[in-house]
Design a protein around this motif. Structure first.
Motif, PDB file in Angstrom:
ATOM      1  N   LEU A  19       0.829  -1.417  -0.096  1.00  0.00           N
ATOM      2  CA  LEU A  19       0.159   0.032  -0.253  1.00  0.00           C
ATOM      3  C   LEU A  19       0.686   1.181   0.197  1.00  0.00           C
ATOM      4  N   TRP A  20       1.916   1.297   0.876  1.00  0.00           N
ATOM      5  CA  TRP A  20       2.824   2.465   0.841  1.00  0.00           C
ATOM      6  C   TRP A  20       3.480   2.610  -0.527  1.00  0.00           C
ATOM      7  N   THR A  21       3.847   1.516  -1.297  1.00  0.00           N
ATOM      8  CA  THR A  21       4.532   1.723  -2.460  1.00  0.00           C
ATOM      9  C   THR A  21       3.583   2.089  -3.488  1.00  0.00           C
ATOM     10  N   THR A  22       2.368   1.623  -3.543  1.00  0.00           N
ATOM     11  CA  THR A  22       1.347   2.152  -4.385  1.00  0.00           C
ATOM     12  C   THR A  22       1.116   3.499  -4.186  1.00  0.00           C
ATOM     13  N   ARG A  23       0.821   4.067  -3.058  1.00  0.00           N
ATOM     14  CA  ARG A  23       0.649   5.347  -2.929  1.00  0.00           C
ATOM     15  C   ARG A  23       1.929   6.217  -3.313  1.00  0.00           C
ATOM     16  N   TYR A  24       3.092   5.662  -2.927  1.00  0.00           N
ATOM     17  CA  TYR A  24       4.190   6.714  -3.418  1.00  0.00           C
ATOM     18  C   TYR A  24       4.255   6.572  -4.797  1.00  0.00           C
ATOM     19  N   SER A  25       4.010   5.532  -5.525  1.00  0.00           N
ATOM     20  CA  SER A  25       4.123   5.190  -7.071  1.00  0.00           C
ATOM     21  C   SER A  25       3.060   6.455  -7.685  1.00  0.00           C
ATOM     22  N   HIS A 122      -1.921  13.036   1.527  1.00  0.00           N
ATOM     23  CA  HIS A 122      -2.377  13.428   2.948  1.00  0.00           C
ATOM     24  C   HIS A 122      -2.171  12.169   3.861  1.00  0.00           C
ATOM     25  N   LYS A 123      -2.504  10.957   3.224  1.00  0.00           N
ATOM     26  CA  LYS A 123      -2.327   9.679   4.075  1.00  0.00           C
ATOM     27  C   LYS A 123      -1.097   9.478   4.121  1.00  0.00           C
ATOM     28  N   LEU A 124       0.058   9.655   3.481  1.00  0.00           N
ATOM     29  CA  LEU A 124       1.529   9.134   3.178  1.00  0.00           C
ATOM     30  C   LEU A 124       1.926  10.281   4.470  1.00  0.00           C
ATOM     31  N   ALA A 125       1.367  11.615   4.413  1.00  0.00           N
ATOM     32  CA  ALA A 125       2.051  12.680   5.194  1.00  0.00           C
ATOM     33  C   ALA A 125       1.323  12.250   6.789  1.00  0.00           C
ATOM     34  N   LEU A 126       0.324  11.592   7.144  1.00  0.00           N
ATOM     35  CA  LEU A 126       0.017  11.539   8.137  1.00  0.00           C
ATOM     36  C   LEU A 126       0.763  10.169   8.627  1.00  0.00           C
ATOM     37  N   ASP A 127       1.097   9.190   8.048  1.00  0.00           N
ATOM     38  CA  ASP A 127       1.900   8.124   8.411  1.00  0.00           C
ATOM     39  C   ASP A 127       3.285   8.305   8.516  1.00  0.00           C
ATOM     40  N   TYR A 128       3.845   9.547   7.915  1.00  0.00           N
ATOM     41  CA  TYR A 128       5.181   9.683   8.111  1.00  0.00           C
ATOM     42  C   TYR A 128       5.576   9.839   9.772  1.00  0.00           C
TER      43      TYR A 128
END
Length: 128
Positions: A19-25, A122-128
């Motif tokens: 999921l992280w890889t997909t979001r970042y991609s 935003h989801k990536l940022a909140l998970d950071y």
């Protein structure tokens, strides 16, 4: 030696990684300078974390140009520069009202769906 990890735990961790890889991609497909804005989520404080979506949205709005035929009208309009979506207007107008309609789309406020790109960032940022 690692503590015992069940097969279910391994699957969950693999899914989280995917999921992280997909979001970042997804974000890597966005052209500069928007990509830089969307991936600039290195926070010093919790306040910065909560203010990030609004700051990012304003930076995107500052870079966005209205649709040429609506540029000088009473109600300028613009497409989302990230997902290329537009609001469905009863009057057949293209894009979102600019800047407020586009702002609402970017943050997911009101009766509009949030932009999939800003939601992902935003989801990536909140998970950071």
């Amino acid at each position: 030696m690692k503590p015992y990890q069940s097969e279910t735990d391994k699957k969950i961790q693999n899914l989280k990684n995917e999921l992280w890889t997909t979001r970042y991609s997804l974000l890597s497909l966005i052209p500069e300078p928007y990509h830089k804005i969307l991936t600039n989520y290195y926070f010093q404080t919790k306040e910065e974390r909560h203010q990030w979506l609004d700051m990012m949205t304003q930076e995107i709005l500052d870079l966005t140009q209205p649709i040429e035929k609506y540029k000088d009208s009473y109600s300028p309009r613009a497409y989302c520069p990230l997902c290329k979506q537009e609001n469905s207007s009863w009057y057949g107008e293209e894009g979102f009202t600019f800047p407020e309609g586009l702002r609402r789309h970017l943050v997911g406020f009101g009766r509009t769906h949030q932009c999939v790109v800003t939601e992902t960032a935003h989801k990536l940022a909140l998970d950071y």
